[in-house]
Design an enzyme around this catalytic site. Sequence first.
Site, short mmCIF file in Angstrom:
data_model
loop_
_atom_site.label_atom_id
_atom_site.label_comp_id
_atom_site.label_asym_id
_atom_site.label_seq_id
_atom_site.Cartn_x
_atom_site.Cartn_y
_atom_site.Cartn_z
N LYS A 157 0.86 -1.20 0.00
CA LYS A 157 0.00 0.00 0.00
C LYS A 157 0.89 1.25 0.00
O LYS A 157 0.65 2.18 -0.76
CB LYS A 157 -0.88 0.01 1.25
CG LYS A 157 -1.54 1.35 1.55
CD LYS A 157 -2.40 1.34 2.79
CE LYS A 157 -1.65 1.58 4.06
NZ LYS A 157 -1.29 3.00 4.31
N ASN A 158 1.92 1.26 0.82
CA ASN A 158 2.74 2.46 0.98
C ASN A 158 3.75 2.66 -0.14
O ASN A 158 4.42 3.69 -0.18
CB ASN A 158 3.41 2.46 2.36
CG ASN A 158 2.39 2.63 3.47
OD1 ASN A 158 1.23 2.94 3.20
ND2 ASN A 158 2.80 2.41 4.70
N ARG A 204 -4.66 10.87 4.43
CA ARG A 204 -3.44 11.67 4.64
C ARG A 204 -2.49 11.57 3.45
O ARG A 204 -1.88 12.55 3.03
CB ARG A 204 -2.74 11.20 5.90
CG ARG A 204 -1.38 11.77 5.97
CD ARG A 204 -0.69 11.65 7.23
NE ARG A 204 0.67 12.03 7.01
CZ ARG A 204 1.11 13.29 7.04
NH1 ARG A 204 0.27 14.24 7.31
NH2 ARG A 204 2.37 13.57 6.84
N CYS A 250 -4.96 12.42 13.32
CA CYS A 250 -5.71 11.16 13.20
C CYS A 250 -5.44 10.36 14.48
O CYS A 250 -4.77 10.83 15.39
CB CYS A 250 -5.28 10.41 11.96
SG CYS A 250 -3.60 9.79 12.09
N ARG A 275 -0.48 14.97 12.32
CA ARG A 275 0.18 14.58 11.05
C ARG A 275 0.56 15.87 10.28
O ARG A 275 -0.01 16.19 9.26
CB ARG A 275 -0.74 13.70 10.22
CG ARG A 275 -1.31 12.48 10.93
CD ARG A 275 -0.30 11.44 11.36
NE ARG A 275 0.41 10.81 10.26
CZ ARG A 275 -0.07 9.74 9.59
NH1 ARG A 275 -1.25 9.27 9.89
NH2 ARG A 275 0.63 9.21 8.60
N PRO A 276 1.49 16.67 10.85
CA PRO A 276 1.81 17.95 10.20
C PRO A 276 2.48 17.76 8.83
O PRO A 276 2.96 16.67 8.53
CB PRO A 276 2.80 18.58 11.19
CG PRO A 276 3.39 17.44 11.93
CD PRO A 276 2.33 16.39 12.01
N ASP A 300 4.69 20.33 7.72
CA ASP A 300 5.63 21.46 7.66
C ASP A 300 6.91 21.13 6.88
O ASP A 300 7.46 21.99 6.17
CB ASP A 300 6.00 21.92 9.08
CG ASP A 300 6.56 20.77 9.91
OD1 ASP A 300 5.83 19.78 10.12
OD2 ASP A 300 7.75 20.82 10.29
N ASP A 338 4.85 0.95 12.03
CA ASP A 338 3.64 0.29 11.51
C ASP A 338 3.51 -1.15 11.98
O ASP A 338 2.50 -1.80 11.71
CB ASP A 338 3.63 0.32 9.98
CG ASP A 338 3.41 1.73 9.47
OD1 ASP A 338 3.61 1.96 8.27
OD2 ASP A 338 3.08 2.60 10.30
N ILE A 342 8.25 7.52 16.75
CA ILE A 342 7.73 8.16 15.53
C ILE A 342 6.36 8.77 15.81
O ILE A 342 6.09 9.92 15.49
CB ILE A 342 7.64 7.13 14.38
CG1 ILE A 342 8.95 6.37 14.22
CG2 ILE A 342 7.20 7.82 13.08
CD1 ILE A 342 10.10 7.14 13.67
C1 EPZ Z 1 4.24 7.14 6.19
O1 EPZ Z 1 3.42 8.16 6.75
C2 EPZ Z 1 3.35 5.90 6.13
N1 EPZ Z 1 2.20 6.15 5.26
C3 EPZ Z 1 2.87 5.54 7.54
O2 EPZ Z 1 2.13 4.32 7.43
C4 EPZ Z 1 4.09 5.31 8.43
O3 EPZ Z 1 3.64 5.07 9.75
C5 EPZ Z 1 4.99 6.55 8.41
O4 EPZ Z 1 5.37 6.86 7.05
C6 EPZ Z 1 6.27 6.35 9.21
O5 EPZ Z 1 6.98 5.26 8.71
C7 EPZ Z 1 2.37 6.02 3.92
O6 EPZ Z 1 3.44 5.75 3.43
C8 EPZ Z 1 1.14 6.27 3.08
P1 EPZ Z 1 6.27 10.60 8.19
P2 EPZ Z 1 3.97 9.70 6.74
O7 EPZ Z 1 6.10 11.85 7.40
O8 EPZ Z 1 4.71 9.97 5.49
C9 EPZ Z 1 6.50 13.86 11.63
C10 EPZ Z 1 0.29 2.87 7.73
O9 EPZ Z 1 -0.18 2.34 8.75
N2 EPZ Z 1 6.36 14.83 10.52
O10 EPZ Z 1 7.47 9.76 7.98
O11 EPZ Z 1 2.83 10.57 7.10
C11 EPZ Z 1 5.23 13.07 11.86
O12 EPZ Z 1 4.36 13.76 12.73
C12 EPZ Z 1 0.72 4.33 7.77
O13 EPZ Z 1 0.47 2.28 6.64
C13 EPZ Z 1 6.45 16.19 10.81
O14 EPZ Z 1 6.63 16.59 11.96
O15 EPZ Z 1 4.99 9.67 7.97
C14 EPZ Z 1 5.75 11.80 12.48
O16 EPZ Z 1 5.99 12.03 13.85
C15 EPZ Z 1 0.43 4.99 9.11
N3 EPZ Z 1 6.33 17.08 9.78
C16 EPZ Z 1 7.11 11.60 11.79
O17 EPZ Z 1 7.47 12.89 11.24
C17 EPZ Z 1 6.12 16.68 8.48
O18 EPZ Z 1 6.04 17.54 7.57
C18 EPZ Z 1 7.09 10.57 10.66
O19 EPZ Z 1 6.11 10.96 9.74
C19 EPZ Z 1 6.03 15.30 8.22
C20 EPZ Z 1 6.14 14.39 9.25
#
Ligand code: EPZ
Length: 418
Positions: A22-23, A91, A115, A120-121, A123, A302, A324
């Site tokens: 999926k990812n 998202r 969520c 889920r920022p 920035d 995950d 995370i």
């Molecule tokens: C991806 O989400 C995955 N989703 C998530 O899987 C997975 O949990 C996550 O990566 C971490 O591995 C998809 O690939 C569709 P991140 P993503 O940006 O990209 C912070 C599942 O169950 N952050 O790596 O949204 C954030 O808050 C899903 O399949 C910022 O602060 O994750 C988090 O603490 C759930 N600012 C950390 O970084 C930003 O601009 C990791 O988030 C972006 C993220």
Amino acid sequence: MAHYAVRESPPLRGEIPISTSKNAVLPIMCGALLTGEDVRIERVPELTDVKTLCALLASCGCSVKKEGDALVLNAGALQNPQDEEDVRKMRASVLVLGPLLSRLGEARIPLPGGCAIGQRPIDQHLKGMSALGAKVKFDHGGVTLSGRLRGAVIYLDMPSVGATENLLMAATLASGTTRIENAAKEPEIVDLAAFLNAMGARICGAGTSTIVIEGVRALHAVSWQPISDRIEAGTFLVAAGITGGELLLRHCPFAELEAVILKLQSMGMDITATPDGVLAKCGCPLRGADITTQPYPGFPTDMQAQMTALFATTPGISVVKDTIFPQRFMHCSELKRMGADIKVDNGTAVISGVETLSGAPVMASDLRASAALVLAALKAEGTTEIHRLYHIDRGYEMIDEKLLAIGAAVERLPDDDN
Ligand code: EPZ
């Protein structure tokens, strides 16, 4: 809506075909917007998240055709999404930002809410886009980015998967060279970069913390088979462990699951790569363990909920820390309704394994929490009703058929108010 009735099940035995990730498939579908030519994606999984993204791409003027289990996308007539609701639903929709901005010179999306697993920022996405020359304007709960993109050096404050993917896609058509530092290294990013390079992009370093992209004028048609789903595979490895069974996982990644496999082996599971797939056996009582989630190649967040379900009936004390998503523990309150002994505090869960769990009505809160509840229910006396099943359908293809095929006592029933 529907719910599961899951009864205590015998050791699960049999073969499971692991579906396409999926990812991996979601960012690749967004990457199709980077060209006006046909993009064919093979073995696309039947998931509600894929259906949601197909609707969003269609509202961006992209033609979406299913040919068997393949998707053929054509973004020749690209526009910004007509209905912001389509973007808000999921998202991962934020990943249309980079392609829309680099092809149209302007992109607008609603700001994503939080969520069940936490805030889920975006920035880091926006910081990178402005480094590439985009003007960023916030209004009416959304953000509009505009401008022609030119290469830049981008330092991510944390190795965000989504931000790395969004910026990677935006940089493919920017003029000049872009370097992304502190990039995420997930296998899904390596797959996305390989897909984009097959379309004519010039990306190197994907899978390391430094990715360099030489902008090109245009990308072209491609046919692509995304990688298998390492988190689905990890979920079924845990299913073998929690029921003391033996499962053969076909199309199962091994190296990409190393952190999970090593942890399960340290608990006493026998997991080996064979020519037919990954064989997981659990003949002996398992021992508890500790996990701390980290960006790839560390232990994946995950898989945290699924492991918590396993620890709930594994003798000993196990400690789970999610660095995370520190709030990603909503499954624990539901597991406690089933008799689990779990204390959650400040991003850490301390689990003391109990002999057996007892079936109870529980509520799924997000995708991986719903998988954790199914796993725990397989090991709980009596029947467990799992409500809000739509969460599991977002990310586990044909989950009913796969569970039934290996002996799980699972029944999908309509809710009473249906
Ligand atoms: C991806 O989400 C995955 N989703 C998530 O899987 C997975 O949990 C996550 O990566 C971490 O591995 C998809 O690939 C569709 P991140 P993503 O940006 O990209 C912070 C599942 O169950 N952050 O790596 O949204 C954030 O808050 C899903 O399949 C910022 O602060 O994750 C988090 O603490 C759930 N600012 C950390 O970084 C930003 O601009 C990791 O988030 C972006 C993220």
